[in-house]
Design an enzyme around this catalytic site. Structure first.
Site, mmCIF file in Angstrom:
data_model
loop_
_atom_site.group_PDB
_atom_site.id
_atom_site.type_symbol
_atom_site.label_atom_id
_atom_site.label_comp_id
_atom_site.label_asym_id
_atom_site.label_seq_id
_atom_site.Cartn_x
_atom_site.Cartn_y
_atom_site.Cartn_z
ATOM 1 N N MET A 58 53.299 -54.063 45.591
ATOM 2 C CA MET A 58 52.244 -53.952 44.582
ATOM 3 C C MET A 58 50.881 -53.822 45.263
ATOM 4 O O MET A 58 49.843 -54.005 44.605
ATOM 5 C CB MET A 58 52.268 -55.156 43.651
ATOM 6 C CG MET A 58 53.608 -55.299 42.923
ATOM 7 S SD MET A 58 53.512 -56.154 41.348
ATOM 8 C CE MET A 58 52.824 -57.710 41.847
ATOM 9 N N GLY A 59 50.855 -53.520 46.570
ATOM 10 C CA GLY A 59 49.589 -53.322 47.263
ATOM 11 C C GLY A 59 48.916 -54.618 47.664
ATOM 12 O O GLY A 59 49.543 -55.677 47.677
ATOM 13 N N ASN A 60 47.625 -54.501 48.038
ATOM 14 C CA ASN A 60 46.869 -55.617 48.626
ATOM 15 C C ASN A 60 47.660 -56.144 49.832
ATOM 16 O O ASN A 60 48.023 -57.308 49.905
ATOM 17 C CB ASN A 60 46.608 -56.732 47.604
ATOM 18 C CG ASN A 60 45.631 -57.760 48.147
ATOM 19 O OD1 ASN A 60 45.902 -58.945 48.165
ATOM 20 N ND2 ASN A 60 44.490 -57.304 48.639
ATOM 21 N N LEU A 61 47.891 -55.223 50.743
ATOM 22 C CA LEU A 61 48.882 -55.467 51.790
ATOM 23 C C LEU A 61 48.408 -56.473 52.834
ATOM 24 O O LEU A 61 47.236 -56.512 53.201
ATOM 25 C CB LEU A 61 49.246 -54.135 52.459
ATOM 26 C CG LEU A 61 49.779 -53.083 51.475
ATOM 27 C CD1 LEU A 61 50.127 -51.793 52.215
ATOM 28 C CD2 LEU A 61 50.988 -53.589 50.702
ATOM 29 N N HIS A 62 49.364 -57.296 53.285
ATOM 30 C CA HIS A 62 49.116 -58.271 54.340
ATOM 31 C C HIS A 62 50.211 -58.125 55.399
ATOM 32 O O HIS A 62 51.097 -57.258 55.277
ATOM 33 C CB HIS A 62 49.044 -59.683 53.756
ATOM 34 C CG HIS A 62 50.213 -60.030 52.850
ATOM 35 N ND1 HIS A 62 51.512 -60.115 53.318
ATOM 36 C CD2 HIS A 62 50.277 -60.298 51.521
ATOM 37 C CE1 HIS A 62 52.320 -60.439 52.332
ATOM 38 N NE2 HIS A 62 51.600 -60.541 51.225
ATOM 39 N N HIS A 98 53.900 -57.752 54.313
ATOM 40 C CA HIS A 98 54.300 -56.403 53.899
ATOM 41 C C HIS A 98 54.527 -55.511 55.127
ATOM 42 O O HIS A 98 55.479 -54.737 55.183
ATOM 43 C CB HIS A 98 53.206 -55.750 53.050
ATOM 44 C CG HIS A 98 52.932 -56.412 51.738
ATOM 45 N ND1 HIS A 98 51.727 -57.002 51.443
ATOM 46 C CD2 HIS A 98 53.700 -56.562 50.637
ATOM 47 C CE1 HIS A 98 51.760 -57.479 50.204
ATOM 48 N NE2 HIS A 98 52.948 -57.241 49.700
ATOM 49 N N LYS A 119 60.584 -64.121 50.706
ATOM 50 C CA LYS A 119 59.575 -64.946 50.028
ATOM 51 C C LYS A 119 59.833 -64.950 48.516
ATOM 52 O O LYS A 119 59.711 -65.966 47.856
ATOM 53 C CB LYS A 119 58.174 -64.390 50.342
ATOM 54 C CG LYS A 119 57.054 -65.369 50.121
ATOM 55 C CD LYS A 119 56.333 -65.198 48.809
ATOM 56 C CE LYS A 119 55.580 -63.914 48.697
ATOM 57 N NZ LYS A 119 55.074 -63.737 47.300
ATOM 58 N N GLN A 170 64.133 -62.708 43.442
ATOM 59 C CA GLN A 170 63.978 -61.263 43.242
ATOM 60 C C GLN A 170 64.939 -60.499 44.152
ATOM 61 O O GLN A 170 65.609 -59.552 43.726
ATOM 62 C CB GLN A 170 62.528 -60.849 43.523
ATOM 63 C CG GLN A 170 62.303 -59.348 43.579
ATOM 64 C CD GLN A 170 60.838 -58.998 43.698
ATOM 65 O OE1 GLN A 170 60.108 -59.021 42.723
ATOM 66 N NE2 GLN A 170 60.376 -58.665 44.902
ATOM 67 N N SER A 216 50.904 -64.142 50.946
ATOM 68 C CA SER A 216 51.087 -63.633 49.590
ATOM 69 C C SER A 216 49.755 -63.065 49.123
ATOM 70 O O SER A 216 48.693 -63.625 49.426
ATOM 71 C CB SER A 216 51.520 -64.791 48.683
ATOM 72 O OG SER A 216 51.396 -64.428 47.329
HETATM 73 N N1 LIG Z 1 55.044 -63.481 53.347
HETATM 74 C C1 LIG Z 1 55.965 -62.544 53.119
HETATM 75 N N2 LIG Z 1 56.998 -62.408 53.970
HETATM 76 C C2 LIG Z 1 57.960 -61.475 53.748
HETATM 77 N N3 LIG Z 1 57.961 -60.616 52.713
HETATM 78 C C3 LIG Z 1 56.943 -60.708 51.843
HETATM 79 C C4 LIG Z 1 55.890 -61.667 52.000
HETATM 80 N N4 LIG Z 1 55.019 -61.506 50.979
HETATM 81 C C5 LIG Z 1 55.508 -60.507 50.217
HETATM 82 N N5 LIG Z 1 56.645 -60.024 50.736
HETATM 83 C C6 LIG Z 1 57.503 -58.975 50.173
HETATM 84 O O1 LIG Z 1 56.762 -57.785 50.015
HETATM 85 C C7 LIG Z 1 57.286 -57.054 48.909
HETATM 86 C C8 LIG Z 1 56.146 -56.711 47.992
HETATM 87 O O2 LIG Z 1 55.637 -57.926 47.462
HETATM 88 P P1 LIG Z 1 54.271 -58.042 46.686
HETATM 89 O O3 LIG Z 1 53.553 -56.752 46.785
HETATM 90 O O4 LIG Z 1 54.507 -58.663 45.364
HETATM 91 O O5 LIG Z 1 53.466 -59.038 47.622
HETATM 92 P P2 LIG Z 1 53.164 -60.541 47.454
HETATM 93 O O6 LIG Z 1 52.303 -60.934 48.577
HETATM 94 O O7 LIG Z 1 54.467 -61.230 47.228
HETATM 95 O O8 LIG Z 1 52.316 -60.569 46.141
HETATM 96 P P3 LIG Z 1 52.169 -61.727 45.094
HETATM 97 O O9 LIG Z 1 51.184 -62.661 45.673
HETATM 98 O O10 LIG Z 1 51.688 -60.962 43.939
HETATM 99 O O11 LIG Z 1 53.519 -62.331 44.846
HETATM 100 C C9 LIG Z 1 58.350 -57.954 48.250
HETATM 101 O O12 LIG Z 1 59.632 -57.559 48.733
HETATM 102 C C10 LIG Z 1 57.964 -59.317 48.779
HETATM 103 O O13 LIG Z 1 59.046 -60.224 48.816
HETATM 104 C C1 LIG Z 2 59.472 -55.329 43.945
HETATM 105 C C2 LIG Z 2 58.133 -55.094 43.281
HETATM 106 C C3 LIG Z 2 57.326 -54.090 44.085
HETATM 107 C C4 LIG Z 2 58.392 -54.475 41.898
HETATM 108 O O1 LIG Z 2 57.194 -54.254 41.217
HETATM 109 C C5 LIG Z 2 57.354 -56.410 43.086
HETATM 110 O O2 LIG Z 2 58.048 -57.292 42.259
HETATM 111 C C6 LIG Z 2 56.971 -57.038 44.388
HETATM 112 O O3 LIG Z 2 55.989 -56.567 44.952
HETATM 113 O O4 LIG Z 2 57.658 -57.981 44.863
HETATM 114 N N1 BAL Z 3 55.808 -60.847 44.382
HETATM 115 C C1 BAL Z 3 56.574 -60.648 43.190
HETATM 116 C C2 BAL Z 3 55.830 -59.897 42.138
HETATM 117 C C3 BAL Z 3 55.128 -60.733 41.156
HETATM 118 O O1 BAL Z 3 54.925 -61.934 41.361
HETATM 119 O O2 BAL Z 3 54.731 -60.202 40.123
#
Ligand SMILES: Nc1ncnc2c1ncn2[C@@H]1O[C@H](COP(=O)(O)OP(=O)(O)OP(=O)(O)O)[C@@H](O)[C@H]1O
Ligand SMILES: CC(C)(CO)[C@@H](O)C(=O)[O-]
Ligand code: BAL
Length: 279
Positions: free
Chosen positions: A26-30, A33, A146, A150, A182
């Site tokens: 969903m972007g806002n990459l760290h 990701h 994480k 899901q 996250s």
């Molecule tokens: N710290 C992490 N370590 C490993 N995978 C991650 C981590 N954070 C996110 N991901 C993975 O990255 C993918 C995209 O996740 P997403 O874009 O929702 O990021 P997020 O940081 O989890 O965002 P949010 O804070 O909204 O939950 C998912 O498969 C998620 O499990």
């Molecule tokens: C898998 C995904 C991209 C679906 O919108 C979202 O749930 C997320 O970022 O984990």
């Molecule tokens: N990281 C999973 C997507 C969500 O919380 O909406």
């Protein structure tokens, strides 16, 4: 890095490849990701990431509108990580008409924990992931542990629909103090960020108690709950479940500790696989 904004552009570009490896986001990459992208790279002949904030998985009171959108830095990070193709549709491109045909995942997994506190969440996730899979047609897709439930949900969907896609789970990427990275960590104030580590500490304390042979799992959960609540958190759940299906564990079954809790107005999730089975 080629950027496709429409399904047609994406399909045209990917026609030249046989084994796309895919990382939906969903972007806002760290760095979490980017670790997924790096893990995906050797698994295919082209590495594809997507950025799409999926309205279908947000409840009306949740943060769809305020979810951080950081396009320029996301593109830069993906380029540096070696991503070949970015699929970044807008809502009209991915949902040109209302998405009334949806994936309804198995309620036994979809309606517990995250699905209980975010009703409809996994319908939204499975629907968009199914659609993204149709667009990218990957041979392999990488998801983070994480978001443990899901990842399990996607594995189940892929199995049930016999999708020819290998699902790879990637270890949780953590900050030095143990906080799982996250996008939503960005909502935390400085003092909340310092406190946020307590979520992973609560999970570690649960794991330690299991390792020490404590049998009363409900008591372990209650202690962790009390610890966070006393510190001002509002936990949704802090539970020990069996890894196979996230139901209540029996003796000898491998465990995972899972948590979701609100700190101020920010809801964080985390989990920890525990090596020692339930005793
Ligand atoms: N710290 C992490 N370590 C490993 N995978 C991650 C981590 N954070 C996110 N991901 C993975 O990255 C993918 C995209 O996740 P997403 O874009 O929702 O990021 P997020 O940081 O989890 O965002 P949010 O804070 O909204 O939950 C998912 O498969 C998620 O499990
Ligand atoms: C898998 C995904 C991209 C679906 O919108 C979202 O749930 C997320 O970022 O984990
Ligand atoms: N990281 C999973 C997507 C969500 O919380 O909406």
């Amino acid at each position: 890095m080629y950027i496709a904004h429409t399904i047609a552009e994406l399909r045209d570009h990917l026609a030249a490849f046989k084994r796309p490896a895919f990382v939906p986001t969903m972007g806002n990459l760290h760095d979490g990701h980017l670790a997924l992208v790096k893990q995906a790279k050797p698994l295919g002949d082209v590495t594809v990431a997507s950025i799409f904030v999926n309205r279908l998985q947000f409840l009306p009171h949740e943060d769809f509108d305020t979810y951080p959108r950081t396009w320029d830095s996301d593109c830069e990070k993906l380029r540096t990580a070696g991503c070949d193709v970015l699929f970044a549709p807008d809502e009209k491109a991915l949902y040109p008409e209302p998405q009334t045909c949806k994936v309804h995942p198995d309620p036994a997994l979809a309606d517990i924990l995250e699905g209980h506190f975010r009703p409809g969440f996994f319908i939204g996730v499975c629907t968009v992931v199914m659609k993204l899979f149709q667009c990218v047609q990957p041979r392999v897709a990488v998801f983070g542990k994480k978001d443990y439930q899901q990842l399990m949900m996607i594995r189940h969907m892929v199995r049930q629909f016999a999708l020819p896609i290998e699902i790879v789970g990637s270890e949780t990427f953590r900050a030095d103090d143990g906080l799982a990275l996250s996008s939503r960590n960005g909502y935390l104030s400085e003092s909340e960020r310092a406190e946020a580590v307590q979520l992973s500490k609560a999970l570690k304390a649960m794991a330690e108690a299991v390792r020490a042979g404590e049998r009363d799992l409900a008591a372990i959960e209650a202690r962790a709950m009390q610890m966070l609540t006393q510190r001002g958190w509002q936990p949704d759940y802090l539970v020990l479940r069996r890894r196979a299906d996230l139901q209540a564990p029996a003796a000898g079954e491998p465990l995972v500790a899972l948590a979701a809790a609100r700190l101020g107005s920010t809801r964080l999730i985390d989990n920890l696989e525990i090596d020692t089975p339930a005793s």
